[in-house]
Motif scaffolding. Structure first.
Motif, short mmCIF file in Angstrom:
data_model
loop_
_atom_site.label_atom_id
_atom_site.label_comp_id
_atom_site.label_asym_id
_atom_site.label_seq_id
_atom_site.Cartn_x
_atom_site.Cartn_y
_atom_site.Cartn_z
N HIS A 164 14.54 -65.85 -19.95
CA HIS A 164 15.94 -65.43 -19.87
C HIS A 164 16.72 -66.19 -18.80
O HIS A 164 17.92 -66.36 -18.92
N ARG A 172 12.20 -70.43 -12.21
CA ARG A 172 12.47 -69.72 -10.95
C ARG A 172 11.21 -69.73 -10.09
O ARG A 172 10.10 -69.75 -10.60
N PRO A 173 11.41 -69.68 -8.75
CA PRO A 173 10.26 -69.68 -7.86
C PRO A 173 9.52 -68.35 -7.90
O PRO A 173 10.11 -67.32 -8.22
N GLU A 191 10.64 -64.77 -6.64
CA GLU A 191 11.52 -63.83 -7.35
C GLU A 191 10.73 -62.83 -8.19
O GLU A 191 11.31 -61.94 -8.79
N THR A 223 11.64 -59.45 -10.70
CA THR A 223 12.28 -58.45 -9.84
C THR A 223 13.66 -58.88 -9.33
O THR A 223 14.59 -58.10 -9.31
N SER A 224 13.76 -60.13 -8.90
CA SER A 224 15.03 -60.60 -8.33
C SER A 224 15.84 -61.42 -9.32
O SER A 224 16.64 -62.25 -8.93
N GLY A 225 15.62 -61.17 -10.61
CA GLY A 225 16.38 -61.89 -11.62
C GLY A 225 16.82 -60.93 -12.71
O GLY A 225 17.54 -59.98 -12.44
N CYS A 226 16.31 -61.15 -13.92
CA CYS A 226 16.75 -60.33 -15.05
C CYS A 226 16.05 -58.97 -15.10
O CYS A 226 16.36 -58.14 -15.94
N ARG A 227 15.08 -58.75 -14.22
CA ARG A 227 14.34 -57.48 -14.14
C ARG A 227 13.60 -57.15 -15.43
O ARG A 227 13.41 -55.99 -15.77
N ARG A 228 13.15 -58.18 -16.15
CA ARG A 228 12.33 -57.98 -17.33
C ARG A 228 10.86 -58.24 -17.01
O ARG A 228 10.55 -59.06 -16.14
#
Lengths: 190, 90
Positions: free
Chosen positions: B9, B13-14, B17, B59-64
């Protein structure tokens, strides 16, 4: 209704303001505490289908009012406050297809503009901020340093950051520090 | 550990996140499956060398929740798909 009226205090009212770093001919970086109008979180029902058009109808109609967080999740932001009845109308408009939570008290918008804005944000996030990868109108949730925030590009050299209220001043201070090499004009009064 | 996860999504990302839950191949036993099955479900984990599917939460992005397949030895990431995609978790 509340038994007493709550006193609204802007989250960044007491934050650092003024000029920091060297003065630049191009104006450097401008940080702005944006009006705490409204922030609505929209969560789609699992079987809601495509809601994009319906969500635009609960926004104030400005260009980047609707910001996608992830599948079936959006933030709708605006400069004007919503009364209880206006908020109820937005809920009714998406009734059965999505739920809307008022997050106006919970999240703060910070504007960052200037030619160096991309470079400033790139110091804090791993998201590729190049215009090819992050064009105008794109939003994404990411980490800036250790703080989770949403970045939206609203123009080639302008971004908006949506951050939890409690982290807003901390992020504000970090943005000033990250922007020092460009010269920062920090404006806390919306 | 793998440092860049290609979230379906959000893009690459690192790992900072994400929150890792662990083995994605473990299924909850029936309530009456017995003590041994429940003990294994709660406590016993393999420690594989090579390809491994895990649940990662952005957790620190789309939370999926994602199912990330990675190599525990080389840190190569083979795939990252939304955990809600049918067939990813039984």
């Amino acid at each position: 209704m509340a038994d007493f009226s709550l006193l609204h205090r802007a989250a960044l009212a007491g934050a650092k303001s003024g000029s920091f770093g060297p003065t630049q001919a191009d104006g450097g970086i401008t940080l702005e505490a944006l009006p705490e109008g409204h922030v609505l979180q929209v969560l789609a029902s699992p079987d809601a289908g495509d809601l994009a058009a319906s969500i635009a109808s609960v926004s104030d109609g400005s260009v980047y009012a609707v910001r996608a967080v992830g599948p079936g999740q959006w933030f709708v932001v605006g400069d004007a406050g919503l009364s209880a009845s206006e908020f109820a109308k937005t809920q009714a408009a998406l009734s059965g297809r999505a739920s809307i939570a008022d997050q106006t008290h919970g999240r703060i918008r910070i504007g960052i503009s200037g030619a160096g804005g991309e470079a400033v944000l790139a110091k804090g996030t791993a998201v590729d901020m190049h215009p090819d990868q992050f064009p105008v109108g794109r939003s994404t949730m990411t980490l800036i340093g250790h703080i989770t925030a949403m970045i939206t590009r609203t123009a080639a050299d302008r971004f908006e950051i949506l951050v939890l209220r409690g982290f807003a001043e901390s992020l504000w201070d970090e943005l000033i520090e990250m922007g020092l090499e460009f010269g920062v004009d920090a404006r806390t009064a919306p | 550990m793998a440092s860049l996860i290609a979230c379906p999504h959000c893009g690459p990302r690192p790992k900072e996140e994400f929150t890792v839950r662990g083995d994605a191949g473990i299924n909850r036993p029936a309530p009456d499956a017995g003590k041994d099955a429940w003990y294994a479900y709660v406590y016993l984990r393999d420690n594989p060398r090579g390809r491994h599917k895990e649940h990662w939460h952005h957790t620190s992005g789309c939370r999926r929740w994602l199912v990330v397949e990675r190599d525990t030895m080389t840190h190569a990431v083979y795939s990252a798909v939304d955990a809600a995609v049918t067939g990813e978790t039984v």
